[in-house]
Design an enzyme around this catalytic site. Sequence first.
Site, mmCIF file in Angstrom:
data_model
loop_
_atom_site.group_PDB
_atom_site.id
_atom_site.type_symbol
_atom_site.label_atom_id
_atom_site.label_comp_id
_atom_site.label_asym_id
_atom_site.label_seq_id
_atom_site.Cartn_x
_atom_site.Cartn_y
_atom_site.Cartn_z
ATOM 1 N N HIS A 205 0.862 -1.196 0.000
ATOM 2 C CA HIS A 205 0.000 0.000 0.000
ATOM 3 C C HIS A 205 0.891 1.237 0.000
ATOM 4 O O HIS A 205 1.871 1.295 0.728
ATOM 5 C CB HIS A 205 -0.891 -0.017 1.249
ATOM 6 C CG HIS A 205 -1.990 0.999 1.220
ATOM 7 N ND1 HIS A 205 -1.765 2.332 1.481
ATOM 8 C CD2 HIS A 205 -3.314 0.880 0.955
ATOM 9 C CE1 HIS A 205 -2.925 2.986 1.376
ATOM 10 N NE2 HIS A 205 -3.875 2.129 1.058
ATOM 11 N N CYS A 243 -3.753 2.738 -4.410
ATOM 12 C CA CYS A 243 -4.730 3.492 -3.614
ATOM 13 C C CYS A 243 -4.803 4.927 -4.137
ATOM 14 O O CYS A 243 -3.871 5.712 -3.965
ATOM 15 C CB CYS A 243 -4.331 3.471 -2.137
ATOM 16 S SG CYS A 243 -5.457 4.432 -1.098
ATOM 17 N N HIS A 270 -7.560 0.367 -4.327
ATOM 18 C CA HIS A 270 -8.414 1.141 -3.419
ATOM 19 C C HIS A 270 -8.821 2.370 -4.207
ATOM 20 O O HIS A 270 -7.959 3.110 -4.670
ATOM 21 C CB HIS A 270 -7.626 1.631 -2.208
ATOM 22 C CG HIS A 270 -7.296 0.557 -1.226
ATOM 23 N ND1 HIS A 270 -6.558 0.817 -0.088
ATOM 24 C CD2 HIS A 270 -7.604 -0.749 -1.178
ATOM 25 C CE1 HIS A 270 -6.425 -0.309 0.604
ATOM 26 N NE2 HIS A 270 -7.042 -1.268 -0.036
ATOM 27 N N ASP A 315 -12.506 2.971 -0.790
ATOM 28 C CA ASP A 315 -11.660 3.131 0.390
ATOM 29 C C ASP A 315 -12.494 3.866 1.428
ATOM 30 O O ASP A 315 -13.694 3.644 1.509
ATOM 31 C CB ASP A 315 -10.365 3.838 0.001
ATOM 32 C CG ASP A 315 -9.196 3.425 0.886
ATOM 33 O OD1 ASP A 315 -9.436 2.961 2.000
ATOM 34 O OD2 ASP A 315 -8.053 3.593 0.459
ATOM 35 N N HIS A 316 -11.898 4.700 2.202
ATOM 36 C CA HIS A 316 -12.647 5.361 3.278
ATOM 37 C C HIS A 316 -13.912 6.024 2.745
ATOM 38 O O HIS A 316 -13.939 6.487 1.610
ATOM 39 C CB HIS A 316 -11.790 6.447 3.929
ATOM 40 C CG HIS A 316 -10.446 5.949 4.322
ATOM 41 N ND1 HIS A 316 -9.364 6.766 4.442
ATOM 42 C CD2 HIS A 316 -10.024 4.713 4.619
ATOM 43 C CE1 HIS A 316 -8.323 6.060 4.798
ATOM 44 N NE2 HIS A 316 -8.690 4.803 4.915
ATOM 45 N N TYR A 329 -15.020 4.094 7.988
ATOM 46 C CA TYR A 329 -15.428 2.749 7.583
ATOM 47 C C TYR A 329 -16.878 2.422 7.903
ATOM 48 O O TYR A 329 -17.194 1.346 8.380
ATOM 49 C CB TYR A 329 -14.486 1.703 8.208
ATOM 50 C CG TYR A 329 -13.127 1.702 7.547
ATOM 51 C CD1 TYR A 329 -12.935 1.069 6.334
ATOM 52 C CD2 TYR A 329 -12.038 2.371 8.119
ATOM 53 C CE1 TYR A 329 -11.700 1.076 5.703
ATOM 54 C CE2 TYR A 329 -10.799 2.392 7.498
ATOM 55 C CZ TYR A 329 -10.642 1.739 6.298
ATOM 56 O OH TYR A 329 -9.427 1.747 5.669
HETATM 57 C C1 CS2 Z 1 -5.571 2.867 4.869
HETATM 58 C C2 CS2 Z 1 -4.560 1.924 5.499
HETATM 59 O O1 CS2 Z 1 -6.264 2.063 2.787
HETATM 60 C C3 CS2 Z 1 -6.556 2.274 3.946
HETATM 61 O O2 CS2 Z 1 -7.679 2.078 4.357
HETATM 62 O O3 CS2 Z 1 -6.343 3.467 5.814
HETATM 63 O O4 CS2 Z 1 -4.899 1.654 6.815
HETATM 64 C C4 CS2 Z 1 -4.269 0.639 4.799
HETATM 65 O O5 CS2 Z 1 -5.228 -0.316 5.100
HETATM 66 C C5 CS2 Z 1 -2.921 0.085 5.162
HETATM 67 O O6 CS2 Z 1 -1.955 1.050 5.009
HETATM 68 C C6 CS2 Z 1 -2.556 -1.124 4.337
HETATM 69 O O7 CS2 Z 1 -1.483 -1.789 4.910
HETATM 70 MN MN MN Z 2 -6.031 2.791 0.769
#
Ligand code: CS2
Ligand code: MN
Length: 358
Positions: A205, A243, A270, A315-316, A329
């Site tokens: 990531h 991401c 993501h 993602d978020h 989340y």
């Molecule tokens: C981030 C990270 O992508 C996400 O949701 O908030 O917490 C991600 O899950 C980590 O960096 C992956 O190892």
């Molecule tokens: Mn992410």
Amino acid sequence: MRMTFRWFGEDNDTIPLPHIRQIPGTEGIAWSLHHLAAGEEWPMESILEVKEQAARAGLHIDVVESVNVHEDIKLGLPSRDNYIANYKRTIRKLGQAGVKVICYNFMPIFDWTRTELRKELEDGATALFFENSRIDDEPALLVERINKDSALTMPGWEPERLRHLSRLFEAYRNVTEEHLWHNLAYFLREIIPVAAESGIRMAIHPDDPPWSVFGLPRIMTNRDNLRRLLELYDHPSNGITLCSGSLGANPHNDIIAMIHEFSDRIPFAHIRNIRRFGNGDFVETSHRTMDGSVDIAGIVKAFHDIGFEGYARPDHGRHIWDEQCRPGYGLYDRALGIMHLWGLWDGYAYVRAHGESS
Ligand code: CS2
Ligand code: MN
């Protein structure tokens, strides 16, 4: 594109698995054993328990996010070999359980970093926010504030992980980006062959945000560095979690170009939007392109153009409709995000099948 949804576990999430199953086109969870500390070997019984829970709801467990990397590995300490041995045993077990992708990151001490979890947006929703100037605060104060703001443990901000903050900062004092690259190369040389044998693709990531915070080195930040990562071990099992929200915080990152260049090395995507304020600050927004600064429509088109068959997840999300949820989340906005991604995807598929003018 195979859609998944991040889920934190039966006792650790507000969202029941059957609800996830009802989001159109969503087939699996991106999961982890959040009660285990980084470096611990994952017990097979616990892996199979999640597999059964998911299967009961008609969901698969193909994507693990994350198996966290112990700090001693990132620091290159002699003790890393024990933690790497545990990591390899965990990879083998996950392979036996049918897992296909392991997402992980190589960020020193902190995982993703935000300065506020519930920043109010114009429409009354709240979302995660990053304010550059507050990063000058004492890191311990930020950790305290973040953990106070969330009733549930935030992934990457587990109190036990951060309890030894000053000792960790001391350990990283002389660690440069090049040291970190060196330690990442060592780690990959050890684990990628094991992942390959186990039918697993590792997917790093990007750093979030993609620049140094608190003076700590960060290396998964841009196209050149992602290219360097892939060259460190040239094998399909050494891949990227692309991401868009993390990379998109830096306006110079051309995410569409990255999707084309790294097309066969992206087992996991993501997809989310953020709005940049021009001074390094950014807030998370809905997934729509016009709500933020990241070209989500162009990104989904790029994935469609490369014939992406990997896993994806929204993602978020924002916190909307008074949902009481883990910051970033909740169910509602991430479900809307999935529908937006499918809407774009289906539109591009339609045009491909019928032509623009039909
Ligand atoms: C981030 C990270 O992508 C996400 O949701 O908030 O917490 C991600 O899950 C980590 O960096 C992956 O190892
Ligand atoms: Mn992410």
